[in-house]
Design an enzyme around this catalytic site. Structure first.
Site, PDB file in Angstrom:
ATOM      1  N   ASP A 129       0.702  -1.264  -0.003  1.00  0.00           N
ATOM      2  CA  ASP A 129      -0.042   0.129   0.034  1.00  0.00           C
ATOM      3  C   ASP A 129       0.841   1.348  -0.193  1.00  0.00           C
ATOM      4  OD1 ASP A 129      -3.231   0.271   1.129  1.00  0.00           O
ATOM      5  OD2 ASP A 129      -1.985   2.187   1.024  1.00  0.00           O
ATOM      6  N   ASP A 143       3.478   1.223  -4.511  1.00  0.00           N
ATOM      7  CA  ASP A 143       2.565   2.039  -5.394  1.00  0.00           C
ATOM      8  C   ASP A 143       2.051   1.472  -6.729  1.00  0.00           C
ATOM      9  OD1 ASP A 143       1.248   3.717  -7.048  1.00  0.00           O
ATOM     10  OD2 ASP A 143       2.732   5.473  -7.254  1.00  0.00           O
ATOM     11  N   VAL A 144       0.842   0.857  -6.697  1.00  0.00           N
ATOM     12  CA  VAL A 144       0.610  -0.094  -8.016  1.00  0.00           C
ATOM     13  C   VAL A 144       0.564   0.546  -9.024  1.00  0.00           C
ATOM     14  CG1 VAL A 144      -0.942  -1.566  -6.514  1.00  0.00           C
ATOM     15  CG2 VAL A 144      -2.119   0.188  -7.538  1.00  0.00           C
ATOM     16  N   ASN A 189      -7.015  -4.861  -4.847  1.00  0.00           N
ATOM     17  CA  ASN A 189      -8.303  -4.246  -4.035  1.00  0.00           C
ATOM     18  C   ASN A 189      -8.047  -2.571  -4.413  1.00  0.00           C
ATOM     19  OD1 ASN A 189     -10.205  -3.873  -2.092  1.00  0.00           O
ATOM     20  ND2 ASN A 189      -8.829  -3.002  -0.917  1.00  0.00           N
ATOM     21  N   TYR A 230     -13.744   6.109 -13.269  1.00  0.00           N
ATOM     22  CA  TYR A 230     -14.026   4.977 -12.220  1.00  0.00           C
ATOM     23  C   TYR A 230     -14.940   3.999 -12.785  1.00  0.00           C
ATOM     24  CZ  TYR A 230     -14.760   2.956  -7.613  1.00  0.00           C
ATOM     25  OH  TYR A 230     -14.840   2.232  -6.444  1.00  0.00           O
ATOM     26  N   LYS A 283     -13.930  -0.086 -13.381  1.00  0.00           N
ATOM     27  CA  LYS A 283     -14.307  -1.090 -12.703  1.00  0.00           C
ATOM     28  C   LYS A 283     -15.046  -2.139 -13.671  1.00  0.00           C
ATOM     29  CE  LYS A 283     -13.159   0.105  -8.646  1.00  0.00           C
ATOM     30  NZ  LYS A 283     -12.155  -0.730  -7.860  1.00  0.00           N
ATOM     31  N   THR A 341     -15.960   2.747   4.916  1.00  0.00           N
ATOM     32  CA  THR A 341     -14.478   2.728   4.854  1.00  0.00           C
ATOM     33  C   THR A 341     -13.918   4.347   5.035  1.00  0.00           C
ATOM     34  OG1 THR A 341     -13.991   2.974   2.587  1.00  0.00           O
ATOM     35  CG2 THR A 341     -14.522   0.668   3.444  1.00  0.00           C
TER      36      THR A 341
END
Ligand code: NAD
Length: 260
Positions: A35, A56-57, A83, A148, A152, A183
């Protein structure tokens, strides 16, 4: 405490990812979390039996490094949970190309890169399970969410294809689509609406769901744990909605109306 699998989680320092990390750690699994939030990730690692690495993805080599760490310690990877998700809002004529590309990079390309490495590792060890986080917004859109929502929907398409390409390698690939889950992401979002009380807003969002509440990260974690287990052995390519019924209702009752 007899789960001796290893799991790599991208985006696991807080929220849904942290709940999944806790769920697997509680059952005895070896958990590797990557993360960008180092403080939260290190706190999680201290509190649970998890290993944290800053990752960092958006950077392909940082995705590889977390896989390298897990393989070096465990020799194999049984489960991967992709995720990470970010949102950049705007109608298409106002959304910048940079925001579009960043959203696709972090939410979708990173999952492609992770699946690529996960499949290579799982083929060596005889199989495994990949769980990707999609969203209710991959099924139906809200205004200003084009980047977004597209990312997805892409996650679900990627998931289906990985599933059918690698079914015979004993690799299952599934996605989950949460509704609004309570969250930090949602709590922070509720604070960014000027002139609105964050608690009122969260209640309003909860009311949009037929179950009239927000989901809990632990509810998503239980689903992910199940999907990654042999009990879900005939589920692959599917997207599982965890959405309090919101996708099932065509004309929602007005927020505030009492639940029946
Ligand atoms: N909470 C919801 O209502 C909801 C609904 C539908 C889908 N989702 C999806 O669920 C996933 C988790 O969401 P959440 O609500 O727990 O969000 P969150 O922001 O609380 O957690 C996301 C995690 O990803 C990490 N992250 C962000 N950018 C990163 C990057 N470039 N590299 C590595 N890590 C990065 C964050 O630091 C954070 O720990 C996301 O994919 C999100 O799109 C959430």
């Amino acid at each position: 405490m007899d789960d001796n699998r290893s799991i790599v989680i991208f985006g696991g320092a807080r929220g849904i990812g942290a709940a999944v990390a806790r769920r697997f750690a509680a059952s005895g699994a070896r958990v590797f979390v990557g993360d960008v939030l180092a403080d939260e990730g290190e706190a999680l690692a201290r509190e649970n039996r998890t290993t944290f690495a800053r990752c960092d993805v958006a950077q392909a080599d940082e995705i590889s490094a977390l896989f390298d760490l897990a393989v070096a310690e465990c020799g194999r990877i049984d489960v991967v949970f992709n995720n990470v998700g970010i949102a950049r809002y705007g109608e298409v004529d106002g959304l910048s190309l940079e925001d579009w590309e960043l959203t696709l990079r972090v939410n979708l390309t990173a999952q492609f890169l992770s699946c690529k490495r996960a499949v290579a590792e799982m083929k060596k060890s005889g199989g495994g399970v990949i769980v990707n986080t999609a969203s209710i917004l991959g099924h139906a859109s809200q205004k200003t969410t084009s980047a977004y929502a597209a990312s997805k929907a892409g996650v679900m398409a990627l998931t289906r294809t990985v599933a059918i390409d690698h079914a015979r390698d004993n690799i299952r690939c599934v996605s989950v689509s949460p509704g609004t889950i309570d969250t930090p992401l949602v709590q922070i979002a509720a604070q960014t609406f000027e002139g609105r009380d964050p608690e009122d807003l969260r209640r309003e969002w909860a009311d949009h769901h037929p179950l009239r509440r927000l989901g809990r990260p632990e509810e998503v974690a239980e689903t992910v744990y199940f999907l990654a287990s042999d009990k879900a052995g005939f589920i692959t390519g599917s997207d599982i909605l965890i959405d309090g019924g919101i996708r099932s209702e065509l004309y929602a009752e007005k927020p505030g109306e009492p639940a029946q």
